[in-house]
Design an enzyme around this catalytic site. Sequence first.
Site, short mmCIF file in Angstrom:
data_model
loop_
_atom_site.label_atom_id
_atom_site.label_comp_id
_atom_site.label_asym_id
_atom_site.label_seq_id
_atom_site.Cartn_x
_atom_site.Cartn_y
_atom_site.Cartn_z
N ARG A 101 7.85 10.95 3.62
CA ARG A 101 7.74 9.72 4.41
C ARG A 101 9.13 9.23 4.83
O ARG A 101 9.33 8.79 5.95
CB ARG A 101 7.00 8.65 3.60
N SER A 151 0.84 -1.19 0.00
CA SER A 151 0.00 0.00 0.00
C SER A 151 0.88 1.23 0.00
O SER A 151 2.00 1.22 0.51
CB SER A 151 -0.90 0.02 1.23
N LYS A 152 0.32 2.29 -0.58
CA LYS A 152 1.17 3.47 -0.78
C LYS A 152 1.52 4.15 0.53
O LYS A 152 2.41 4.98 0.57
CB LYS A 152 0.51 4.44 -1.77
N ARG A 153 0.84 3.78 1.59
CA ARG A 153 1.21 4.38 2.88
C ARG A 153 2.53 3.81 3.41
O ARG A 153 3.16 4.39 4.28
CB ARG A 153 0.10 4.16 3.90
#
Length: 494
Positions: free
Chosen positions: A468, A252-254
Site C-alpha cells: 500500500r 480501517s485497514k484499507r
Amino acid sequence: MTVRTRIAPSPTGDPHVGTAYIALFNLAFARQHGGEFVLRIEDTDQQRSTPESEQMILDSLRWLGLDWDEGPDRGGEYGPYRQSERADIYQRYAQQLIDDGHAFYCFATPAELDEMRQEQQARGERPKYDGRGLKLSADEVKQRLDAGDPYVVRMKIPEEGSFRFEDYLRGEVEIPWQQIDMQVLMKQDGLPTYFLANVVDDHLMGITHVFRGEEWLPSAPKLIKLYEYFGWEAPVLGHMPLLRNPDKSKLSKRKNPTSILYYKRMGYLPEALLNYLARMGWSMPDEREKFCLEEMIASFDMKRVSLGGPIFDPEKLDWLNGQWIREDLSDEQFVERLKAWAFNDDYIRPLIPHIKGRVERFSQVAPLSSFMFSGMTEVGEAQFESLRLPPDEVRRVLQFVSWYLDDLRQWEKEGIFAGLKALAKAMGLKMGDFMAPVFLSIAGTTSTFSVVDAMQLLGPDLSRARVRHALNQLGSVSKKEAKRWEKEYRNLER
Ligand code: GLU
C-alpha cells in the site's frame, strides 16, 4: 459492589487496535475502582471464528500490558470464558424467554424472508421482520417442532413508543422501537447470536459496567430489553467514540494498518502504543502527553472521555514512541528491547537458508537482508520506472495485489504464490513483469531472495502495508480509478 468490566472480542481476524483501545478504558475503570477486569471470547460465529485469531488477540493484549483477572487462559469462578463452551447455558435461557412469552420460534426460510423484504421495499417500506412467527398457533408450532423443521428464536420488540436509556458517556439516548427488528437470539445451528450470549454472560459474570464501541449503540435497546425480560438489572452502558483515520473516516485497514501485530512488527514500544491509545479522546488532568498505565489509572475519570471521533494518527504515534525510546530506555534496555523485537534467534534463524547461499562474507548479510529489519521500504517512482510495465499498469498491479493480500486468510508462501500467479494470469501479464513491482514494494530492490519467502517471514501486516505504501508513493488512486479497478478486479476470472 465490586466493579467488574470486560473486553469481549470476537476472534474473527487480526487483533485490532480498537479492541486494545476499548480494553484499556475498561481496564482503567475497573482498576481505578479496585475492581476486576475480565476477558471473554465471543466466538458464537463458528464460520468466522478461529483459534489462531483468539491466540493472536490474547498475545497482543498481553504484549500491551492489558492484563485480565479472569479469562479463557487463566480461568476464574465465572467460567468458561469462551462462548462456544457455554452453548447449553444459552439454550436454557432462550427456553426461559420462550416460556415467558418474550421470544418465539420462527420457521421462515431465507427465501421467504427475502421475498418479504422485497415486497416491503416495493411498497417503499424499510425492510423489517414482519412478525410472521408470532402468528403461528401453539399447535402449529408444536407440529413443526415435532416434524424437525429448522427454526430460529426471535425476541419480541414493542411496536410503539421509544426506548430511552442513560448512556454513561452520552447522557439520555432515545431510539424509536419502530427502528428495531425482532432480533434473532438463537440461530438454526442451536448457537446464540451476539445479543443473547452477551446479555446472559454479562449477567452471569457479574459485569457491572460495559464500555463498548459506538457502533454498538443501535443495539442497546435490544440488550436492555433482554435484561428486562429476564428480570435482571442491566449493567451501566457507555459507548466510546470510534477511532478515525486522519481523514476522519472510520479507522480501517484499507487506509491505515489496524492490527496490533503491525505496530509490534514495526518496532513500537507497547508502553508507547498504550499511551497513544489512552490519548484517544482522553487526557490527563494536566494535559501531559506522555504517561504510563499506572499514571493513567491514578488520574482516571471515565466521564472525561470526549465523544468527538479521536484521530489515530501514525505520525503522532511516531513522535510519542520516540519520546519513550529516548527518555525511558537506558542503553542496556534499548539492547534488550531490540533483541526482543527482531534481533533474536527466532527471527533470524528462518532467514539464514535464504541468505547463506548468496553471501561470501558476513559483511554482506546486513545489506542483503536490511529490508527484513525495516519498516516501509524506501522506493520511489524512479525505481518503478525502470520496470517493464508502464507506470499506470504498475499501479494497477499493486492495487490488485493489495486487495488480494487484504483478503488472504492463510498466510503461507505456497498459497500466496499460487494466488499471485493466478492473479497475473487473469490480468494477462507475464509472471516476471507482474512480480517486479511486488518485489520492489516488499524488498525495495529486485535483487534479493524470493519475494514470497520474504512475505511469509515479514507476515501479512507488514507485507500489506508495504504494498500500500508503494502504491501511495506512486500517486494515490483516485475514487474514479478505484471504482473502475474494483469492478475489473471483481470480474477477473481466477
Ligand atoms: N463481541 C463484540 C465485539 O467483537 C463485543 C461487543 C461488546 O462489547 O458488547 O466487539
